[in-house]
Scaffold this active site. Structure first.
Site, mmCIF file in Angstrom:
data_model
loop_
_atom_site.group_PDB
_atom_site.id
_atom_site.type_symbol
_atom_site.label_atom_id
_atom_site.label_comp_id
_atom_site.label_asym_id
_atom_site.label_seq_id
_atom_site.Cartn_x
_atom_site.Cartn_y
_atom_site.Cartn_z
ATOM 1 N N HIS A 87 0.699 -1.244 -0.034
ATOM 2 C CA HIS A 87 -0.062 -0.077 0.173
ATOM 3 C C HIS A 87 0.830 1.300 -0.101
ATOM 4 C CE1 HIS A 87 -2.690 -2.851 2.274
ATOM 5 N NE2 HIS A 87 -3.097 -2.540 1.331
ATOM 6 N N LYS A 89 3.590 -9.238 -0.359
ATOM 7 C CA LYS A 89 3.024 -8.539 0.756
ATOM 8 C C LYS A 89 1.200 -8.584 0.549
ATOM 9 C CE LYS A 89 6.870 -6.202 2.242
ATOM 10 N NZ LYS A 89 7.149 -5.972 3.620
ATOM 11 N N ARG A 127 -3.488 -10.093 4.391
ATOM 12 C CA ARG A 127 -4.064 -11.391 4.756
ATOM 13 C C ARG A 127 -2.970 -12.325 5.179
ATOM 14 N NH1 ARG A 127 -8.147 -10.562 0.503
ATOM 15 N NH2 ARG A 127 -10.055 -11.042 1.024
HETATM 16 P P1 AMP Z 1 -6.222 -4.012 -0.484
HETATM 17 O O1 AMP Z 1 -6.218 -3.277 0.793
HETATM 18 O O2 AMP Z 1 -5.680 -5.528 -0.290
HETATM 19 O O3 AMP Z 1 -7.424 -4.056 -1.169
HETATM 20 O O4 AMP Z 1 -5.180 -3.512 -1.540
HETATM 21 C C1 AMP Z 1 -5.257 -1.914 -1.662
HETATM 22 C C2 AMP Z 1 -4.494 -1.658 -2.877
HETATM 23 O O5 AMP Z 1 -2.874 -1.990 -2.814
HETATM 24 C C3 AMP Z 1 -5.046 -2.433 -4.191
HETATM 25 O O6 AMP Z 1 -4.699 -1.719 -5.433
HETATM 26 C C4 AMP Z 1 -3.754 -3.664 -4.338
HETATM 27 O O7 AMP Z 1 -3.505 -4.180 -5.474
HETATM 28 C C5 AMP Z 1 -2.710 -3.066 -3.683
HETATM 29 N N1 AMP Z 1 -1.585 -3.925 -3.146
HETATM 30 C C6 AMP Z 1 -2.046 -4.789 -2.311
HETATM 31 N N2 AMP Z 1 -1.080 -5.616 -1.895
HETATM 32 C C7 AMP Z 1 0.008 -5.033 -2.779
HETATM 33 C C8 AMP Z 1 1.435 -5.465 -2.973
HETATM 34 N N3 AMP Z 1 1.973 -6.472 -2.323
HETATM 35 N N4 AMP Z 1 2.187 -4.565 -3.707
HETATM 36 C C9 AMP Z 1 1.648 -3.644 -4.345
HETATM 37 N N5 AMP Z 1 0.346 -3.389 -4.186
HETATM 38 C C10 AMP Z 1 -0.310 -3.879 -3.499
#
Ligand code: AMP
Length: 284
Positions: A37, A184, A187
């Site tokens: 993030h 990363k 979860r």
């Molecule tokens: P989430 O909180 O999992 O819904 O993710 C929010 C945003 O962060 C989404 O655009 C995800 O694709 C991005 N994101 C989550 N994990 C990663 C990661 N390891 N590397 C880059 N972006 C990520």
């Protein structure tokens, strides 16, 4: 750093920033922030006057037997990390704030959802598109930053922006990984110690598959069979899917050429992990 919990408060802040002629970079998340993030925030920070981060665990994108209740949350920690990363405004609404009434219409994603997470999580992308559209309407960003870890999400959102003439640029950002290669993810805290030890093999095996392609294999079925066998032999959970598709159209392929995605979803006891590699074969 300003924290807005209501749409009204957010709208007031956004109006002020816009009146000052400031550009807005937006990073939508479900919180429990990690370096993935923060990488999106960093990019938004480098390119915009104002960085808006939303934190909202969107119930609409979770199926009935998924991990909505188990999804990790820690707003105080997120607040600190967001501030350190240079976020200007955090939007942190409740479910009631985002979905106050029974909606009069529904967003349904028609294209690219018969594969990958679209197939294994029915309705998931309808929920994602709905919340992202609502957030775009509130934040009115110039650019919005999304991670390629969720490559299908990037494709779905880009299609939505084109289909609905939304005035926002989608910026895909590369996947940030642990030093052992595990992508990363918020979860990851729900993995057991044993699962955490073996989970980097998910990505390592994807890299091996890419290598097999780069050294001459062109049959998608052969590569898929390799991945399934390796996951069966080396890991203790269950494959949800392993797929090779064209990217970004997400069409099934027989012969590997052009830009492809190799994607996996894998089920452990209390968590389902996804990962992928997107790459282009430069052949004359
Ligand atoms: P989430 O909180 O999992 O819904 O993710 C929010 C945003 O962060 C989404 O655009 C995800 O694709 C991005 N994101 C989550 N994990 C990663 C990661 N390891 N590397 C880059 N972006 C990520």
């Amino acid at each position: 750093m300003i924290i807005c919990r209501t749409k009204e408060a957010l709208r007031t802040e956004i109006k002020t920033k816009k009146a000052e002629g400031k550009s807005i970079g937006f990073v939508p998340t479900m919180g429990y922030l990690h370096e993935g993030h923060l990488h999106l925030v960093e990019q938004a920070r480098a390119e915009h006057d104002v960085v808006v981060l939303s934190i909202f665990v969107n119930p609409l994108q979770f199926g009935p037997n998924e991990d909505l209740d188990r999804y990790p949350r820690d707003f105080e920690r997120d607040e600190r990390l967001a501030m350190e990363a240079g976020v200007d405004l955090v939007f942190y609404p409740t479910v009631e704030e985002m979905y106050p009434d029974e909606p009069s219409l529904a967003i349904h994603v028609k294209k690219g959802t018969d594969v990958l997470c679209g197939a294994s999580r029915p309705g998931h992308f309808d929920g994602v598109a709905t919340v992202v559209l609502k957030l775009f309407n509130l934040v009115q960003p110039d650019d919005a930053y999304f991670g390629m870890k969720d490559a299908q999400q990037v494709a779905v959102i880009m299609n939505m922006v084109r289909d609905l003439n939304l005035d926002v640029r989608i910026v895909p950002c590369e996947t940030v990984r642990e030093t052992d290669g595990l992508a990363k993810s918020s979860r990851n805290v729900n993995l057991t110690a044993e699962e955490r030890t073996e989970a980097p093999l998910l990505y390592q095996t994807l890299q091996e598959a890419k290598e097999i392609i780069l050294t001459g294999e062109r049959e998608a079925d052969m590569v898929r069979a390799y991945l399934l066998k390796q996951y069966e032999d080396r890991l203790s959970g269950n494959v949800d899917y392993v797929e090779l598709l064209s990217y970004p159209d997400l069409e099934p392929i027989k012969t590997i050429k052009g830009t492809v995605i190799i994607a996996v979803a894998y089920r452990y006891s209390a968590v389902r992990l996804i990962d992928n590699i997107v790459f282009t074969l430069n052949e004359g």
